[in-house]
Design a protein around this motif. Structure first.
Motif, PDB file in Angstrom:
ATOM      1  N   LEU A 214       3.133 -89.024 -51.147  1.00 15.22           N
ATOM      2  CA  LEU A 214       1.717 -88.690 -51.182  1.00 15.22           C
ATOM      3  C   LEU A 214       1.037 -89.001 -49.860  1.00 15.22           C
ATOM      4  O   LEU A 214       1.430 -89.913 -49.135  1.00 15.22           O
ATOM      5  N   SER A 215      -0.001 -88.244 -49.574  1.00 15.23           N
ATOM      6  CA  SER A 215      -0.851 -88.564 -48.432  1.00 15.23           C
ATOM      7  C   SER A 215      -1.640 -89.827 -48.755  1.00 15.23           C
ATOM      8  O   SER A 215      -1.959 -90.092 -49.916  1.00 15.23           O
ATOM      9  N   PRO A 216      -1.957 -90.640 -47.740  1.00  9.40           N
ATOM     10  CA  PRO A 216      -2.719 -91.869 -48.008  1.00  9.40           C
ATOM     11  C   PRO A 216      -4.128 -91.549 -48.474  1.00  9.40           C
ATOM     12  O   PRO A 216      -4.767 -90.621 -47.984  1.00  9.40           O
ATOM     13  N   ASP A 217      -4.630 -92.327 -49.426  1.00 10.65           N
ATOM     14  CA  ASP A 217      -5.956 -92.051 -49.971  1.00 10.65           C
ATOM     15  C   ASP A 217      -7.030 -92.967 -49.403  1.00 10.65           C
ATOM     16  O   ASP A 217      -8.170 -92.948 -49.865  1.00 10.65           O
ATOM     17  N   ALA A 218      -6.679 -93.754 -48.380  1.00 12.45           N
ATOM     18  CA  ALA A 218      -7.697 -94.577 -47.729  1.00 12.45           C
ATOM     19  C   ALA A 218      -8.677 -93.677 -46.984  1.00 12.45           C
ATOM     20  O   ALA A 218      -8.397 -92.508 -46.701  1.00 12.45           O
ATOM     21  N   LEU A 219      -9.837 -94.234 -46.653  1.00 11.03           N
ATOM     22  CA  LEU A 219     -10.816 -93.466 -45.891  1.00 11.03           C
ATOM     23  C   LEU A 219     -10.316 -93.257 -44.471  1.00 11.03           C
ATOM     24  O   LEU A 219      -9.610 -94.099 -43.919  1.00 11.03           O
ATOM     25  N   PRO A 220     -10.663 -92.117 -43.839  1.00  7.73           N
ATOM     26  CA  PRO A 220     -10.303 -91.922 -42.435  1.00  7.73           C
ATOM     27  C   PRO A 220     -10.847 -93.076 -41.596  1.00  7.73           C
ATOM     28  O   PRO A 220     -11.893 -93.630 -41.925  1.00  7.73           O
ATOM     29  N   PRO A 221     -10.143 -93.534 -40.536  1.00  5.09           N
ATOM     30  CA  PRO A 221      -8.979 -92.877 -39.939  1.00  5.09           C
ATOM     31  C   PRO A 221      -7.644 -93.338 -40.484  1.00  5.09           C
ATOM     32  O   PRO A 221      -6.624 -93.123 -39.853  1.00  5.09           O
ATOM     33  N   PHE A 222      -7.611 -93.994 -41.665  1.00  6.37           N
ATOM     34  CA  PHE A 222      -6.354 -94.511 -42.189  1.00  6.37           C
ATOM     35  C   PHE A 222      -5.784 -93.658 -43.312  1.00  6.37           C
ATOM     36  O   PHE A 222      -4.691 -93.917 -43.787  1.00  6.37           O
ATOM     37  N   GLY A 223      -6.511 -92.668 -43.746  1.00  5.48           N
ATOM     38  CA  GLY A 223      -6.034 -91.834 -44.826  1.00  5.48           C
ATOM     39  C   GLY A 223      -6.825 -90.551 -44.907  1.00  5.48           C
ATOM     40  O   GLY A 223      -7.654 -90.255 -44.051  1.00  5.48           O
ATOM     41  N   CYS A 224      -6.556 -89.791 -45.968  1.00  7.74           N
ATOM     42  CA  CYS A 224      -7.180 -88.479 -46.137  1.00  7.74           C
ATOM     43  C   CYS A 224      -8.400 -88.531 -47.040  1.00  7.74           C
ATOM     44  O   CYS A 224      -8.898 -87.485 -47.470  1.00  7.74           O
TER      45      CYS A 224
END
Length: 649
Positions: A214-224
């Motif tokens: 899965l793509s990371p669900d953290a807030l940018p810039p650490f996820g999508c």
């Protein structure tokens, strides 16, 4: 992802018990420059400059962790309370933009994730026991994930990271090994101080959540952000396109003829499934200097880690190979299995030293390399390990014969098992039945400075959804967004001020429909006076900004990148554009003031060319735009747009 990063070592069918994993971690601690318990304080994206195969500058994604040393175990250089930086491969890239904030015409997607499954996914607040190594002037976990045990302080356990997994089953729990923390501390301190003395291991099991790749669900810039938590896949195959893979010239040391035949064998393994639409193609050898470091528009394989992308070397480090998969974090598109981020590129690299100390010692080096490359190529398609190969999470049944299992068998070569084929069916199932009917009457309904809204007629029944596709001059069609079944409207956001073509297609289990009609459009411009230059004309008392671009066909049927045409004024409301020389006029265009008596401005144009051409006309008093395209190898069709601009203010 490293095909064989197991605590029991590489190339063994043995499934290590939790106690064996604990002992292997203790043994590996002797190779570390420091062993610490730490707390992650902060995480930030970091980039390094690099070069692609053409010598152009590329940006290498990294992730920097700031951590506090809670305990220093052994006689290493670190002390309790000291703050250190850890450098991890992979991360998210925010790509360069022009001064006006728009993406460069030739830039890849603006926010791109670089997935390195072998890298531990530590976040601020996490505590861990970490075996530390040096890499690129910073600390890094020894053998990446294999050198990290997460601390569950409430339970008093040190927990092995669960694998990232992908199969056709729904999410399910995975048992991973966990060790009582205090005995582990004593054993580490004793082993680092001298002869090993094992305390009662007290090995337990802990339950960790199973996850798809899965793509990371953290807030940018650490996820999508809101788009996180979805799989990644290639969308080219269902459009009849191929994905090319290149290999570095010379191939792998320690394997006959460099083992380049095994690149084709690995590609063939994933292609030759009748139920799948995967179509990889071998593009031959190349003189790549960096294979996985940054986006360079090539899917590539390098050998013996020429760019030092894997910390350490074999056999002192257990990683045999590493794959980085770049995916578009900003786009989330539909496919028969749900929603996914499109993969845009992948790179594979084998560790330095594996030729002499690993492949050179195999009974069948070609077969071993084929298995490694086939496994890593599976990661490049979006697949992960179906099991960890440990006693707590053994590879049993179909998983044990999977090419994607994390333990090398050595003599199987690049051969898929039934579990691999199930994964293919989950992400890349070939169409079943006829495609849906094509949508019709696509039209533009609204625009802003960064978005365009569309409407169309739904001519199908039973569709799964719709894809809005677009392309700019000389570029291939690509999906931008998806719309749900039954939808007849959609808005595309995040666009820059570049003329583009748009179309829509329906999707069902039978695949994609034929495309709708095409329309040309450009987002609105900010209201500002027209400034004339070599490539910009200001017509009708300077109210209308006019630009044109063209693209020539290239050998092999491709197209050269679009180039701006050069303009010259003829009269106040008429101008010409030339492509190749000032004496060779290609295009004439005028903007006519028809406010009296018709209440608007008209656009007329004609050309003596059949190359692909775009024309953009902007009303600088309102920001409203009109866009015209002429397809390649097509005589230019006259423009007689008497409904171009209705405002006469």
């Amino acid at each position: 992802m490293p095909a064989h990063a197991t605590l029991a070592g590489v190339g063994s069918d043995a499934r290590p018990s939790p106690d064996e994993q604990r002992r292997a971690f203790l043994q590996r601690s002797l190779l570390a420059e420091a062993v610490v318990e730490l707390t992650v304080l902060d995480r930030a994206p970091q980039t390094e400059p690099g070069r692609d195969s053409a010598g152009a500058a590329v940006t290498i994604p990294r992730t920097r962790l700031r951590a506090r040393v809670d305990e220093a175990l052994g006689a290493g250089p670190l002390r309790r309370g000291e703050e250190i930086d850890l450098l991890l491969p992979g991360g998210l890239l925010t790509l360069p933009r022009d001064a006006d904030g728009s993406a460069r015409r030739d830039a890849p997607p603006r926010t791109v994730g670089a997935w390195v499954p072998a890298s531990p996914q530590l976040r601020p607040g996490d505590r861990a026991v970490v075996l530390l190594d040096r890499w690129h002037g910073a600390w890094t976990p020894l053998d990446l994930r294999a050198g990290v045990l997460r601390i569950d302080a409430e339970a008093g356990l040190a927990v092995v990271d669960p694998p990232s997994r992908l199969d056709s089953e729904p999410a399910r729990p995975v048992e991973v090994a966990a060790f009582p923390l205090d005995p582990l501390r004593r054993d580490l301190a004793a082993r680092l101080a001298g002869p090993a003395v094992d305390s009662d291991p007290g090995v337990q099991s802990a339950t960790a959540a199973f996850a798809l790749t899965l793509s990371p669900d953290a807030l940018p810039p650490f996820g999508c952000g809101d788009g996180g938590g979805n799989p990644i896949r290639w969308f080219e195959f269902e459009r009849g396109q191929q994905v090319e893979v290149l290999a570095r010239s010379g191939g792998q040391i320690g394997v006959p003829n460099g083992g380049l035949s095994q690149v084709e064998a690995a590609i063939g393994a994933w292609n030759n499934d009748a139920q799948s639409d995967v179509r990889l193609v071998y593009g031959g050898e190349t003189e790549l200097t960096l294979a996985i470091a940054g986006l360079d528009g090539r899917n590539s394989i390098a050998f013996e880690d020429p760019g030092d992308q894997i910390p350490g070397s074999y056999p002192q480090r257990v990683l045999i190979a590493l794959t980085v998969v770049f995916f578009d974090c900003e786009r989330l598109l539909s496919f028969a299995g749900g929603l996914a981020h499109p993969i845009v590129e992948f790179g594979i690299v084998t560790q330095d030293g594996v030729g002499s100390f690993f492949f050179g010692n195999q009974a069948n080096p070609l077969s071993a390399l084929g298995e490694v490359l086939g496994h890593e190529m599976g990661h490049g398609l979006g697949f992960a390990h179906p099991c960890s190969g440990t006693a707590a999470d053994p590879c049993v049944g179909p998983e044990n014969s999977a090419l994607m299992r994390p333990i090398l068998q050595g003599d199987r070569g690049a051969v898929l098992g039934s579990d691999d084929r199930a994964a293919l069916a989950a992400l890349y199932r070939a169409p079943v039945g006829p495609p849906p009917a094509a949508p019709s009457n696509l039209r533009l309904t609204a625009s802003t400075t960064s978005s365009l809204s569309f409407e169309w007629n739904d001519e199908s029944s039973g569709e799964l959804g719709f894809e809005i596709e677009s392309r700019s001059l000389a570029e291939p069609w690509e999906p931008l967004i998806s719309a749900p079944a039954g939808a007849t409207t959609a808005t595309v956001n995040g666009l820059d001020a570049e003329p583009r073509l748009f179309r829509v297609r329906a999707r069902s289990t039978g695949g994609l429909s034929a495309p709708s009609n095409q329309i040309a459009a450009t987002p609105r411009f900010d209201i500002a006076p027209c400034v004339q230059d070599e490539h910009t004309l200001c017509l009708n008392r300077g109210r209308f900004l006019v630009r044109s671009s063209f693209s020539m066909p290239a050998p092999g049927g491709a197209a050269e990148p679009g180039e701006p045409a050069s303009g010259e004024l003829l009269t106040e409301d008429t101008g010409t554009f030339w492509f190749f020389s000032p004496s060779n006029v290609e295009l004439v265009l005028k903007v006519v003031d028809a406010c009296v008596p018709f209440g608007g401005y008209w656009v007329f144009g004609g050309a003596l060319t059949d190359v692909e051409t775009s024309i953009l006309v902007v009303d600088t008093t309102s920001g409203e735009t009109r866009t015209y395209f002429n397809p390649a190898a097509t005589p230019f069709q006259p423009i007689q747009d008497t409904a171009a601009f209705s405002s006469c203010l």
